[in-house]
Design a protein around this motif. Structure first.
Motif, short mmCIF file in Angstrom:
data_model
loop_
_atom_site.label_atom_id
_atom_site.label_comp_id
_atom_site.label_asym_id
_atom_site.label_seq_id
_atom_site.Cartn_x
_atom_site.Cartn_y
_atom_site.Cartn_z
N GLU A 51 0.83 -1.21 0.00
CA GLU A 51 0.00 0.00 0.00
C GLU A 51 0.87 1.26 0.00
O GLU A 51 0.59 2.22 -0.72
CB GLU A 51 -0.92 0.01 1.22
N TYR A 52 1.92 1.24 0.80
CA TYR A 52 2.78 2.42 0.87
C TYR A 52 3.54 2.65 -0.45
O TYR A 52 3.64 3.78 -0.92
CB TYR A 52 3.78 2.28 2.02
N ARG A 53 4.03 1.58 -1.05
CA ARG A 53 4.77 1.73 -2.30
C ARG A 53 3.88 2.27 -3.41
O ARG A 53 4.33 3.06 -4.26
CB ARG A 53 5.41 0.40 -2.72
N ALA A 54 2.60 1.87 -3.42
CA ALA A 54 1.68 2.39 -4.43
C ALA A 54 1.49 3.90 -4.25
O ALA A 54 1.46 4.66 -5.23
CB ALA A 54 0.34 1.66 -4.34
N PHE A 55 1.36 4.34 -3.00
CA PHE A 55 1.23 5.77 -2.71
C PHE A 55 2.53 6.50 -3.06
O PHE A 55 2.50 7.57 -3.68
CB PHE A 55 0.89 5.96 -1.23
N ALA A 56 3.66 5.92 -2.68
CA ALA A 56 4.95 6.57 -2.91
C ALA A 56 5.24 6.72 -4.39
O ALA A 56 5.87 7.70 -4.81
CB ALA A 56 6.06 5.77 -2.23
N GLU A 57 4.78 5.79 -5.20
CA GLU A 57 5.00 5.85 -6.64
C GLU A 57 4.32 7.10 -7.23
O GLU A 57 4.86 7.74 -8.14
CB GLU A 57 4.46 4.60 -7.31
N GLU A 58 3.16 7.47 -6.69
CA GLU A 58 2.47 8.67 -7.15
C GLU A 58 3.30 9.92 -6.88
O GLU A 58 3.26 10.89 -7.65
CB GLU A 58 1.12 8.81 -6.45
#
Length: 638
Positions: A190-197
């Motif tokens: 979940e965090y990596r998906a947000f961080a990618e943005e």
């Protein structure tokens, strides 16, 4: 590993005899600065306390106090409550939260560390920005039970915007989710998906149980599935951001000109980036003049070289114009100079941003007046959506255009934090109200240049045989400003003085007819009048202005535009009840009836001058008496 007995704790405590040897052993190691941040009660203080203990950074007397405090407060899963090593403020202990930024030093065999324990509450976002501004890395804590929260996103966004590239995702309290690998993997995804943005690409996720030390300094037996690094081993391997600065172009913001006697003139400051040696060609900005470095004097003699992070004094080969706020830079690769920028702004004051109001902008050693335009947008840190905004409130983050009164030396924040990071200071309260990061100079700022003219303001004044002045009449509606200003101009005309009267109502029929009476429009109204008054003073005129101008900050902004002594603030001190009784234009009656919004003195404030040059009143004085008094006070005019 889930705790130890008191004997083992005491064996690892530092005693007074160890201190000197401890510091000496770490003197030549490099240093990593990092912050811990996240939401409330994610375990930041406990984690730092554990790091201090595991690195033998706890003194014997501190350990005794910690044991006593831990017994009094009760702990979870261990004999000692390591958070108490960091939460030093009484208010924090009472509330169970971190309020201020607490800085702590510790060291391992590989390197030294300074860690900033940043508050989790949204209301203390400004404190977190302070801690992040000098950090090389960020440890983002997440409670394994709660997952990714709004504050997780907020702090990650701020860290990224502040130039931190190394993110450590510390999933804490794994002992409370049975050390579940599935739970850890879900949070990391979940965090990596947000961080990618956001564009965050350097993330290392580590599962922890700070209270018992799992995966802090040694690998956890309870998480055999984890084959990644421990937290300390990873922190030992992170590149120090400051190291890269040594290979960047040379930048020295001048903090002080050292001239103890006529034969020595040195320029002191801390090198923001690059290296410098005697003989190197340098450029002085914003003037653009060039010279070479003569020497780098020090206590033990001249130095052969200096690099980023060093505090030095330079002497130059030529006598160039250079003072505090200037930047000495590589001659062949200088930074930019501009007066209009796009910037990210983190608003940190309870009073919202006033677009168009003049604030002090401090960037490096430079201090100038700056105005912030209405934000282009505010950023929702939870969704990353760009929201329409007319201002910024406490803890809001937005992007806006910033204009400075004169050109400043800068680089984008992601290139050079020293020349790209700034704070805004309220001119009246002297409180820091915002932190910002410059993105780039606006193209129009690079294409618009000041045109030099042959006939200057001194020549205009000499032709008119007078000293320019701006006589700024301020007071409530109905106080008598326009009447008195008109009388003053008549008397000056009889004395063959060259004048011009700018009246508030008259200006709104033309130059400012597009403005209303909101607080933002009032600020812009005064800013425009100030610019016009300055141009007229440049032409050698005595300018009289009659405006309510209700806010001190805007009156100060106009004062700052003019040479010292040319701005004369005249407070027409008439009580509200007297002004309302006069009500020549019927405005107070409309305001009391609710038909006229934002009327000064009724539903919009008037900030009285604190130290006006001249104060008059129309209760005890006639307009003609007041005018005679004002003229006597401003004489002589040459």
């Amino acid at each position: 590993m889930h705790g130890s007995d008191d004997t083992s704790y005491r064996a690892d405590a530092l005693i007074d005899e160890d201190i000197g040897a401890y510091l000496e052993s770490h003197r030549d190691k490099d240093m990593l600065r990092f912050i811990t941040c996240g939401s409330v009660d994610d375990g930041k203080s406990t984690l730092i306390g554990r790091l201090l203990y595991d690195s033998r950074r706890v003194f014997a007397d501190q350990l005794e106090a910690l044991e006593a405090d831990s017994k009094a407060s009760g702990t979870r899963g261990a004999e000692l409550d390591f958070a108490l090593l960091v939460d030093g403020l009484a208010a924090e202990r009472e509330q169970g939260i971190t309020i201020d930024v607490a800085y702590r030093f510790f060291a391992t065999e590989a390197r030294k560390f300074i860690v900033a324990d940043c508050p989790g509450h949204e209301q203390y976002t400004r404190n977190m920005v302070t801690g992040a501004s000098t950090a090389d890395a960020a440890v983002i804590l997440i409670d394994a039970r709660k997952g990714v929260l709004t504050q997780t996103r907020r702090h990650s966004f701020l860290c990224h915007r502040l130039g931190i590239r190394e993110m450590v995702l510390a999933v804490n309290k794994m002992d409370l989710v049975d050390f579940s690998q599935d739970r850890f993997d879900a949070i990391e995804a979940e965090y990596r998906a947000f961080a990618e943005e956001l564009g965050i690409d350097r993330i290392t996720a580590i599962p922890l149980a700070a209270v018992s030390g799992d995966n802090i300094a040694t690998r956890s037996d309870a998480m055999a599935w984890w084959n990644g690094p421990t937290l300390i081993s990873h922190l030992e391997a992170i590149p120090v951001r400051g190291d890269a600065g040594q290979d960047a172009p040379f930048r020295l913001p001048v903090q002080w000109v050292n001239r103890p006697h006529q034969d020595f003139r040195g320029f002191a400051g801390q090198i923001a980036s690059g290296r410098i040696a005697p003989g190197d060609a340098v450029r002085i900005l914003p003037s653009g003049s060039t010279t070479t470095v003569k020497a780098i004097p020090g206590f033990d003699g001249d130095r052969a070289e200096a690099q980023a992070g060093d505090s030095i004094t330079l002497t130059l080969t030529d006598e160039v114009d250079c003072s505090r706020g200037d930047v000495i830079a590589s001659a062949d690769d200088p930074p930019e100079v501009a007066d209009q920028f796009e910037a990210t702004i983190v608003w940190m004051d309870a009073q919202p941003l006033k677009p168009g109001r003049g604030y002090w902008l401090k960037l490096g050693t430079q201090t100038v007046t700056a105005t912030v335009a209405e934000p282009k947008y505010e950023i929702n840190v939870n969704t990353m959506a760009k929201l329409a905004a007319t201002s910024l409130g406490l803890n809001a983050i937005g992007v806006a255009e910033v204009t400075t009164e004169r050109r400043i030396v800068f680089e984008p924040y992601n290139v050079n934090p020293t020349l790209g990071g700034f704070v805004l200071i309220d001119k009246v309260s002297n409180q820091t109200v915002a932190a910002g990061m410059l993105h780039f100079a606006l193209r129009r700022a690079q294409n618009v240049h000041w045109q030099a003219t042959s006939v200057g303001r001194e020549d205009h004044a000499a032709l008119k045989n007078q000293t320019p002045r701006v006589l700024w009449f301020t007071g409530l509606s109905g106080s008598g400003k326009s009447t008195i200003a008109n009388e003053v101009e008549k008397k000056l005309a009889l004395m063959n003085r060259h004048t011009f009267l700018l009246d508030g109502d008259n200006i709104r029929h033309g130059l400012n007819k597009d403005l209303g009476f909101t607080e933002a429009d009032r600020i812009e109204n005064i800013r425009r009048i100030g610019e016009v008054a300055k141009l007229m003073a440049d032409a050698g005129l005595i300018v009289l202005t009659a405006f309510i101008s209700p806010f001190r900050a805007e009156r100060q902004m106009i004062r700052d535009m003019l040479p010292k002594g040319e701005f004369v603030e005249i407070f027409v001190d008439t009580p509200l009840e007297v002004a309302e009784q006069r009500d020549v234009k019927g405005l107070y009656k409309k305001a009391r009836a609710g038909n006229l919004k934002n009327f000064t003195g009724i539903d919009s404030p008037y900030e009285e001058p604190q130290a006006p040059e001249i104060r008059v009143n129309t209760v005890d004085m006639t307009p003609e008496d007041a005018a005679d008094y004002i003229v006597s006070r401003i004489m002589p005019l040459k």
